[in-house]
Design a protein around this motif. Structure first.
Motif, PDB file in Angstrom:
ATOM      1  N   VAL A  34      -6.393  21.757  35.542  1.00  0.00           N
ATOM      2  CA  VAL A  34      -7.070  22.132  34.292  1.00  0.00           C
ATOM      3  C   VAL A  34      -8.575  21.945  34.474  1.00  0.00           C
TER       4      VAL A  34
ATOM      5  N   ASP B 291      -7.229  29.436  28.812  1.00  0.00           N
ATOM      6  CA  ASP B 291      -6.271  28.889  27.851  1.00  0.00           C
ATOM      7  C   ASP B 291      -6.804  29.028  26.434  1.00  0.00           C
TER       8      ASP B 291
ATOM      9  N   VAL C 103      -6.745  27.144  33.099  1.00  0.00           N
ATOM     10  CA  VAL C 103      -5.633  26.561  33.852  1.00  0.00           C
ATOM     11  C   VAL C 103      -5.404  27.376  35.119  1.00  0.00           C
TER      12      VAL C 103
ATOM     13  N   MET D 181       1.898  18.545  33.951  1.00  0.00           N
ATOM     14  CA  MET D 181       1.624  18.770  32.527  1.00  0.00           C
ATOM     15  C   MET D 181       2.743  19.588  31.909  1.00  0.00           C
TER      16      MET D 181
ATOM     17  N   VAL E 293      -4.394  16.898  31.360  1.00  0.00           N
ATOM     18  CA  VAL E 293      -5.265  17.770  30.560  1.00  0.00           C
ATOM     19  C   VAL E 293      -6.331  16.940  29.849  1.00  0.00           C
TER      20      VAL E 293
END
Length: 347
Positions: free
Chosen positions: A172, A215, A225, A272, A294
């Motif tokens: 991320v 995202d 991402v 995640m 994240v």
């Protein structure tokens, strides 16, 4: 080819548009459809289901441009509108934006600026179209999906998509445009919106070039991402390219106020949860990722200075053979009991 609807009651505008964009029309880059008011525009939208964007005046008979904006989501939720009007005061800009306008261009029209705005809007529309296509194919595309786009899906498709949740290993990246909140009070609103959208275009282009997915947009920040092979390397390559792109962007000057575009970036790989987060009853969801990995990426970005790309020590161990990094120090990050050792990616 892009199909563009021009909505304006000026009789000679159609001729002017065809003259200014004659080369693009000849080369099948643009196709223009014309309407003289909002009511006529809605008829054109019914006739041309493949329209991409709308350029609309505000002051028109029968139905004005601001009223037209309220009807566009129902007529065609994929359409994005750019308001082109001599009424460039803050009130009209705010009303237009609140009713869903993507951008605002003032008259008399600078056609070079208008074309740049059209290109920027088309990039965004193409991304939405690709997102919708991916959703219908049940691919996972990490990008914001709003209510109107979801309405294009059947109820069965929508309900089944709620179950498409998984644990994944990815990277991320959070990118923040530094100092942007401050200049929003010192520059005209139209300048601020155009500037931020232009910077986002540069950022998004570098993310896509490394097969990353946007995202969401969070104010003046972007969350991206990266999945698949070498996801960490690709995220860092994107970050370096973004920083370089903004370094090459000219300063924005308004009187004695100068804004130098810079970004602060946090990057973090890890496990995640990927899934639809939101309200099913409202049919409004974020297909996003959540988890400690994240949160850490976002907090690294918050700790980063302008021009910095921050990573943790564990990420440094994974990246040090491919990228030049230097030790920065320890930070107390939110919800972390132990200070986090950080490194800066230099090149």
């Amino acid at each position: 080819m892009a199909k563009i609807l021009i909505v304006d009651d000026e009789a000679d505008l159609e001729i002017l548009i065809k003259q200014k964009f004659r080369k693009q029309i000849r080369e099948n880059i643009y196709e223009f459809v014309f309407a003289q008011n909002g009511e006529e525009a809605l008829e054109r939208i019914k006739e041309h289901a493949d329209l991409d964007i709308v350029l609309s005046d505000i002051n028109m008979p029968v139905m004005d441009g601001l009223t037209l904006l309220t009807h566009l989501p129902e007529a065609n939720p994929m359409l994005k509108a750019v308001v082109v009007s001599a009424y460039g005061d803050m009130q009209n800009i705010r009303v237009a934006m609140n009713r869903g306008a993507f951008d605002f261009v003032t008259k008399p029209v600078d056609f070079d600026d208008l074309e740049l705005t059209m290109e920027k809007t088309l990039v965004y529309v193409r991304q939405i179209q690709e997102t919708l296509k991916a959703i219908k194919e049940n691919n996972i595309l990490k990008m914001y999906v709003d209510e109107n786009v979801l309405n294009f899906m059947s109820h069965k498709e929508f309900e089944s998509s709620l179950l498409k949740n998984e644990i994944l290993d990815a990277t991320v990246m959070f990118i923040d445009v530094c100092g942007f909140t401050g200049i929003s009070e010192k520059f005209p609103a139209n300048t601020v919106v155009n500037l931020l959208n232009g910077l986002f275009d540069k950022i998004v282009a570098e993310i896509i070039a490394q097969n990353g997915h946007v995202d969401k947009f969070l104010g003046d920040a972007v969350m991206a991402v990266f999945r698949g092979d070498y996801h960490l390397d690709r995220a860092i390559d994107a970050a370096l390219s973004i920083r370089k792109q903004l370094e090459n962007t000219e300063n924005i000057v308004n009187g004695e106020v100068k804004f130098t575009p810079e970004v602060s970036i946090g990057i973090n790989p890890g496990e995640m949860l990927s899934g639809n987060i939101g309200s099913a009853s409202l049919r409004r969801l974020d297909y996003t990722v959540i988890g400690d990995a994240v949160n850490t990426a976002q907090r690294l970005q918050s700790a980063a200075k302008a021009g910095q790309i921050l990573i943790t020590k564990s990420t440094y161990e994974l990246a040090k053979e491919s990228f030049a990094c230097s030790y920065v120090g320890e930070f107390i990050l939110k919800n972390k009991e132990i200070p986090v050792v950080t490194y800066e990616v230099n090149d």
